[in-house]
Design a protein around this motif. Structure first.
Motif, PDB file in Angstrom:
ATOM      1  N   GLN A   1       0.831  -1.206   0.000  1.00  0.00           N
ATOM      2  CA  GLN A   1       0.000   0.000   0.000  1.00  0.00           C
ATOM      3  C   GLN A   1       0.868   1.259   0.000  1.00  0.00           C
ATOM      4  OE1 GLN A   1      -2.690  -0.509   3.320  1.00  0.00           O
ATOM      5  NE2 GLN A   1      -4.238  -1.486   2.027  1.00  0.00           N
ATOM      6  N   SER A   2       1.941   1.239   0.777  1.00  0.00           N
ATOM      7  CA  SER A   2       2.846   2.403   0.805  1.00  0.00           C
ATOM      8  C   SER A   2       3.470   2.651  -0.557  1.00  0.00           C
ATOM      9  CB  SER A   2       3.944   2.192   1.854  1.00  0.00           C
ATOM     10  OG  SER A   2       3.393   2.168   3.140  1.00  0.00           O
ATOM     11  N   ALA A   3       3.867   1.577  -1.238  1.00  0.00           N
ATOM     12  CA  ALA A   3       4.449   1.710  -2.584  1.00  0.00           C
ATOM     13  C   ALA A   3       3.424   2.274  -3.557  1.00  0.00           C
ATOM     14  CB  ALA A   3       4.961   0.357  -3.074  1.00  0.00           C
ATOM     15  N   ARG A   4       2.198   1.830  -3.440  1.00  0.00           N
ATOM     16  CA  ARG A   4       1.142   2.311  -4.345  1.00  0.00           C
ATOM     17  C   ARG A   4       0.797   3.770  -4.077  1.00  0.00           C
ATOM     18  NH1 ARG A   4      -2.806  -3.005  -4.849  1.00  0.00           N
ATOM     19  NH2 ARG A   4      -1.352  -4.172  -6.164  1.00  0.00           N
ATOM     20  N   ILE A   5       0.730   4.138  -2.824  1.00  0.00           N
ATOM     21  CA  ILE A   5       0.484   5.551  -2.490  1.00  0.00           C
ATOM     22  C   ILE A   5       1.615   6.411  -3.045  1.00  0.00           C
ATOM     23  CG2 ILE A   5       0.404   7.206  -0.582  1.00  0.00           C
ATOM     24  CD1 ILE A   5      -0.997   4.921   1.054  1.00  0.00           C
TER      25      ILE A   5
ATOM     26  N   ASP B   1      -4.757  19.497  -6.932  1.00  0.00           N
ATOM     27  CA  ASP B   1      -4.597  19.624  -5.489  1.00  0.00           C
ATOM     28  C   ASP B   1      -5.337  18.469  -4.811  1.00  0.00           C
ATOM     29  OD1 ASP B   1      -4.098  20.613  -2.934  1.00  0.00           O
ATOM     30  OD2 ASP B   1      -5.709  22.092  -3.032  1.00  0.00           O
ATOM     31  N   ILE B   2      -4.587  17.572  -4.181  1.00  0.00           N
ATOM     32  CA  ILE B   2      -5.192  16.424  -3.506  1.00  0.00           C
ATOM     33  C   ILE B   2      -5.944  16.905  -2.267  1.00  0.00           C
ATOM     34  CG2 ILE B   2      -4.772  14.240  -2.300  1.00  0.00           C
ATOM     35  CD1 ILE B   2      -2.248  13.908  -4.041  1.00  0.00           C
ATOM     36  N   GLN B   3      -7.222  16.539  -2.196  1.00  0.00           N
ATOM     37  CA  GLN B   3      -8.053  16.885  -1.046  1.00  0.00           C
ATOM     38  C   GLN B   3      -8.133  15.713  -0.053  1.00  0.00           C
ATOM     39  OE1 GLN B   3      -9.730  20.183  -1.036  1.00  0.00           O
ATOM     40  NE2 GLN B   3      -8.043  20.262  -2.503  1.00  0.00           N
ATOM     41  N   ARG B   4      -8.333  14.501  -0.598  1.00  0.00           N
ATOM     42  CA  ARG B   4      -8.438  13.289   0.221  1.00  0.00           C
ATOM     43  C   ARG B   4      -7.867  12.116  -0.546  1.00  0.00           C
ATOM     44  NH1 ARG B   4     -12.835  15.875   0.162  1.00  0.00           N
ATOM     45  NH2 ARG B   4     -13.618  16.962   1.964  1.00  0.00           N
ATOM     46  N   ARG B   5      -7.421  11.137   0.211  1.00  0.00           N
ATOM     47  CA  ARG B   5      -6.895   9.906  -0.378  1.00  0.00           C
ATOM     48  C   ARG B   5      -7.522   8.733   0.357  1.00  0.00           C
ATOM     49  NH1 ARG B   5      -1.061  10.054   0.570  1.00  0.00           N
ATOM     50  NH2 ARG B   5      -1.629   9.287   2.589  1.00  0.00           N
ATOM     51  N   HIS B   6      -7.928   7.715  -0.399  1.00  0.00           N
ATOM     52  CA  HIS B   6      -8.528   6.514   0.169  1.00  0.00           C
ATOM     53  C   HIS B   6      -7.774   5.313  -0.383  1.00  0.00           C
ATOM     54  CE1 HIS B   6     -11.846   9.195   1.242  1.00  0.00           C
ATOM     55  NE2 HIS B   6     -11.764   9.643   0.007  1.00  0.00           N
ATOM     56  N   VAL B   7      -7.385   4.415   0.498  1.00  0.00           N
ATOM     57  CA  VAL B   7      -6.582   3.269   0.088  1.00  0.00           C
ATOM     58  C   VAL B   7      -7.382   1.996   0.312  1.00  0.00           C
ATOM     59  CG1 VAL B   7      -4.406   2.052   0.431  1.00  0.00           C
ATOM     60  CG2 VAL B   7      -4.500   4.537   0.714  1.00  0.00           C
ATOM     61  N   ALA B   8      -7.476   1.184  -0.725  1.00  0.00           N
ATOM     62  CA  ALA B   8      -8.135  -0.121  -0.655  1.00  0.00           C
ATOM     63  C   ALA B   8      -7.115  -1.180  -1.051  1.00  0.00           C
ATOM     64  CB  ALA B   8      -9.335  -0.147  -1.589  1.00  0.00           C
ATOM     65  N   ASP B   9      -7.484  -2.422  -0.897  1.00  0.00           N
ATOM     66  CA  ASP B   9      -6.554  -3.505  -1.243  1.00  0.00           C
ATOM     67  C   ASP B   9      -6.147  -3.460  -2.709  1.00  0.00           C
ATOM     68  OD1 ASP B   9      -6.554  -4.455   1.332  1.00  0.00           O
ATOM     69  OD2 ASP B   9      -8.053  -6.017   0.943  1.00  0.00           O
ATOM     70  N   GLU B  10      -7.080  -3.155  -3.593  1.00  0.00           N
ATOM     71  CA  GLU B  10      -6.817  -3.237  -5.026  1.00  0.00           C
ATOM     72  C   GLU B  10      -6.637  -1.885  -5.712  1.00  0.00           C
ATOM     73  OE1 GLU B  10      -6.245  -6.138  -6.533  1.00  0.00           O
ATOM     74  OE2 GLU B  10      -6.512  -7.041  -4.558  1.00  0.00           O
ATOM     75  N   ALA B  11      -6.860  -0.790  -5.011  1.00  0.00           N
ATOM     76  CA  ALA B  11      -6.820   0.516  -5.675  1.00  0.00           C
ATOM     77  C   ALA B  11      -6.513   1.623  -4.672  1.00  0.00           C
ATOM     78  CB  ALA B  11      -8.163   0.796  -6.357  1.00  0.00           C
ATOM     79  N   VAL B  12      -6.090   2.746  -5.226  1.00  0.00           N
ATOM     80  CA  VAL B  12      -5.969   3.988  -4.466  1.00  0.00           C
ATOM     81  C   VAL B  12      -6.911   4.977  -5.133  1.00  0.00           C
ATOM     82  CG1 VAL B  12      -4.452   5.903  -3.836  1.00  0.00           C
ATOM     83  CG2 VAL B  12      -3.583   3.560  -3.754  1.00  0.00           C
TER      84      VAL B  12
END
Length: 182
Positions: free
Chosen positions: A10-14, A74-85
Motif C-alpha cells: 500500500q505504501s508503494a502504491r500511495i 490539489d489532492i483533497q483526500r486519499r482513500h486506500v483499498a486492497d486493489e486501488a488507491v
C-alpha cells in the motif's frame, strides 16, 4: 499476504500515485508515463473515452497539457483499498488550447474530480479512471447554461427544437384533453 507485506505494498502504491500527480503538476509528460506499467490505460468516464496502451495514455495527456498548460491538481483526500488507491482532487487551470473540439476560451476552470488508480503486479499504474461533472466544466468554459436561466432556455430552444416541440405538445395535451393516439 502478511499484514506487513500488505502495508508495504500500500505504501508503494500511495507513493507511485503521489509521484504521478507531482509529474502532472510539473507538466512532465515523460514522468507521468513512467508511473505506468506496460499495460497502461486511461479512462475518462464522463466522456466515455478510453485510452489504451502507452501511446493512448500519451495522447490523453498531450491533449490535456496542451488545453490546460497551467494545470494544477490539489489532492483533497486519499482513500486506500486492497486493489486501488482513490483520490479526491481539485483541478484548476486556464483553457488556453483546443480541447474536445472547443477552441481555447481563456477561461479559468476549477472542479472536483475523483481518480481511481489500479496497479500491476510490480505496483506500477495499470489504469487511471476519472470521474467528474462535465457539465460543471462546460459551464465554466461558457458553452453550457443551466436550463432555468434565460441563456439556458435560448440554448435549449435553438439546439433542441424537436425536443422542445414534443415537450410543448405534451404540456398542451394536459390543458386540452381530447383525442389521444392509440
Amino acid at each position: 499476504m502478511t499484514a506487513s507485506l500488505q502495508k508495504d505494498r500500500q505504501s508503494a502504491r500511495i507513493a507511485i500515485v503521489e509521484r504521478h500527480i507531482q509529474f502532472e503538476n510539473e507538466h512532465d509528460l515523460e514522468g507521468v508515463l513512467s508511473t505506468f506499467g506496460e499495460n497502461a490505460q486511461y479512462d475518462d468516464e464522463p466522456w466515455d473515452e478510453h485510452y489504451k496502451g502507452r501511446n493512448g495514455v500519451r495522447l490523453f495527456y498531450q491533449q490535456l497539457m496542451s488545453a490546460l498548460p497551467d494545470l494544477e491538481i490539489d489532492i483533497q483526500r486519499r482513500h486506500v483499498a486492497d486493489e486501488a488507491v482513490l483520490v479526491e482532487v481539485l483541478i484548476r487551470g486556464t483553457h488556453l488550447g483546443a480541447w474536445r473540439g472547443l477552441p481555447a476560451t481563456g477561461r479559468r476552470i476549477q472542479f472536483p474530480l475523483c481518480g481511481v488508480y489500479t496497479f500491476d503486479s510490480d505496483d506500477h499504474l495499470v489504469g487511471e479512471r476519472i470521474y467528474y461533472d462535465r457539465g460543471t466544466v462546460l459551464k465554466q468554459l461558457g458553452v453550457f447554461h443551466e436550463p432555468g436561466t434565460v441563456l439556458g432556455q435560448i440554448s435549449t430552444l435553438v439546439a433542441h427544437p424537436i425536443t422542445i416541440a414534443r415537450a410543448l405538445g405534451r404540456n398542451l395535451r394536459q390543458y386540452f384533453p381530447g383525442r389521444r393516439r392509440t
